[in-house]
Design an enzyme around this catalytic site. Structure first.
Site, mmCIF file in Angstrom:
data_model
loop_
_atom_site.group_PDB
_atom_site.id
_atom_site.type_symbol
_atom_site.label_atom_id
_atom_site.label_comp_id
_atom_site.label_asym_id
_atom_site.label_seq_id
_atom_site.Cartn_x
_atom_site.Cartn_y
_atom_site.Cartn_z
ATOM 1 N N GLU A 69 5.301 11.284 -1.030
ATOM 2 C CA GLU A 69 4.318 12.268 -0.546
ATOM 3 C C GLU A 69 3.101 12.351 -1.483
ATOM 4 O O GLU A 69 2.482 13.394 -1.639
ATOM 5 C CB GLU A 69 4.963 13.666 -0.418
ATOM 6 N N SER A 93 0.851 -1.203 0.000
ATOM 7 C CA SER A 93 0.000 0.000 0.000
ATOM 8 C C SER A 93 0.880 1.244 0.000
ATOM 9 O O SER A 93 1.518 1.565 0.985
ATOM 10 C CB SER A 93 -0.935 0.021 1.212
ATOM 11 N N GLY A 149 3.760 18.162 4.434
ATOM 12 C CA GLY A 149 4.879 17.437 3.843
ATOM 13 C C GLY A 149 4.998 17.702 2.356
ATOM 14 O O GLY A 149 6.101 17.757 1.798
ATOM 15 N N ARG A 209 32.219 27.998 -20.333
ATOM 16 C CA ARG A 209 32.418 26.927 -21.309
ATOM 17 C C ARG A 209 32.438 27.512 -22.723
ATOM 18 O O ARG A 209 31.507 28.215 -23.129
ATOM 19 C CB ARG A 209 31.296 25.891 -21.172
ATOM 20 N N PHE A 265 10.252 1.602 2.606
ATOM 21 C CA PHE A 265 10.841 2.868 2.134
ATOM 22 C C PHE A 265 10.852 3.942 3.223
ATOM 23 O O PHE A 265 10.538 5.107 2.959
ATOM 24 C CB PHE A 265 10.069 3.404 0.915
#
Length: 403
Positions: free
Chosen positions: A395, A162, A273, A299, A188
């Site tokens: 999130e 889930s 969050g 560059r 996670f």
């Protein structure tokens, strides 16, 4: 329609004017100035955050990534500046700042290391959840040490089966006397295994959102264990592990709010969050616009610097435009949440969706502007790309898919 066409034409002309003056850098620097619209006080703590990022994070960002170092002492230095409990109430050690203030700080810190700042944002979210939904005993027990970062916190919602469908979580918490017995696992989890306090969503009732409660599990609790440290593309300055509960005994006194209130607690935490993680994306994009600008100025190709290439001038102007637009959306969402407006949830979701996508594109374009150098780990731009890619997944995943 005519007005819209003229407005678009005027904007393009303005961007072209900004771009063709790129060697002077004045127009671009003014346009992306993140202090616009802030109060004197907000500018002051923004400067503190920018200085901390430049001095305490940028020099070590690559090493933390390469060696997968969780920079505990650096974060404790950040906590000394009030960044461990930014929007936690002062009576339990927090800074008591607003959601807009918080966004400003996270954006500034992320210019130094997006991965570390993202963890700090998660820690702050957990701290706020305890401060907001905990009773006085819980607040006094947990918040002061979280605000100083003597202890660290992790948010435990996602499970192997889930992800975005959070209401279907299956980690159970069965009441036995004065304890809950937790069984299940979370996947996670940022900081998992290295942190001290776990804000856990678990099922105390029936199916669906109303059966979910929120408990605080402390490291060292019997029955709490952790999976292997995950190997990730980015976010390497924060460990990620599964958090496992096997007949884990948690006192009823560690429950936040009432039984069945957990899903609402989880979602209210995620509203902030989403602003926080979008703010971290802003900081990375801000840094990458500056890195791209600096690279174009030095560059050389075909006998002149890339800053004289009109296509790249326009590209950089477009990147700056998207950065400023993203920042405005985040700050509007932060104000809405702080004021408790009816559109707050929608704006938080919009900001997370739009800003994490746009800021990743900005960072990716900055890498492209670096050419082959952008693909080397000696150049910071590639790390910003890797670190904020996951912001489009967590999130609340931007594109609905698997967990």
């Amino acid at each position: 329609m005519y007005c819209l066409i003229m407005l678009w034409f005027g904007l393009q002309c303005h961007l072209q004017c900004c771009a063709t003056d790129l060697n002077k850098l004045f127009s671009l620097s003014v346009c992306v100035n993140s202090a616009h619209g802030l109060s004197t006080e907000q500018r002051e703590f923004q400067k503190v955050a920018f200085d901390f990022a430049a001095n305490e994070m940028t020099p070590y960002m690559a090493e933390w990534d390469e060696k997968e170092i969780f920079p505990v002492e650096t974060m404790r230095k950040a906590a000394q500046l009030g960044f461990g409990g930014i929007y936690v109430q002062p009576e339990v050690g927090g800074s008591g700042l607003s959601r807009l203030d918080t966004s400003v700080i996270f954006e500034a810190l992320s210019t130094g290391c997006a991965s570390t700042t993202a963890y700090i944002s998660i820690h702050n979210m957990c701290n706020w959840m305890i401060d907001t939904y905990g009773n006085i005993e819980q607040r006094e027990k947990f918040c002061p040490e979280l605000c100083t970062m003597n202890k660290f916190a992790s948010y435990c919602l996602t499970e192997p089966g889930s992800g975005s469908d959070a209401a279907s979580l299956i980690t159970t918490a069965k009441l036995e006397g004065d304890h809950y017995v937790l069984n299940g696992s979370k996947a996670f989890i940022s900081g998992g295994g290295d942190t001290d306090v776990y804000v856990v969503m678990c099922r105390t009732g029936g199916k669906g959102a109303k059966g979910i409660s929120c408990v605080v599990v402390e490291k060292g609790t019997p029955g709490l264990s952790f999976g292997k440290k995950e190997k990730k593309v980015g976010w390497n300055s924060q460990p990620t592990r599964a958090v496992i509960f096997e007949d884990c005994l948690v006192p009823v006194t560690n429950r936040l709010g009432q039984e069945g209130q957990g899903f609402n607690i989880a979602m209210s935490g995620l509203n902030g969050g989403r602003i926080n993680i979008a703010s971290c994306s802003l900081g990375a994009a801000h840094a990458c616009v500056q890195l791209a600008r600096d690279h174009l100025l030095v560059r050389k190709q075909f006998g002149e610097t890339l800053s004289n290439n009109q296509f790249l001038q326009f590209k950089l102007a477009e990147m700056a435009t998207k950065l400023v637009a993203s920042r405005l959306l985040v700050r509007e969402a932060a104000l809405a949440l702080q004021e408790g407006r009816s559109d707050a949830v929608s704006l938080c979701s919009m900001a997370k969706l739009f800003v994490t996508d746009e800021c990743f594109n900005i960072c990716n374009q900055a890498l492209q502007m670096h050419g082959g150098y952008g693909y080397l780990k000696d150049y910071a731009v590639q790390q910003f790309v890797r670190d904020i890619r996951v912001h489009q997944i967590l999130e609340g995943m931007n594109t609905p898919c698997s967990p």
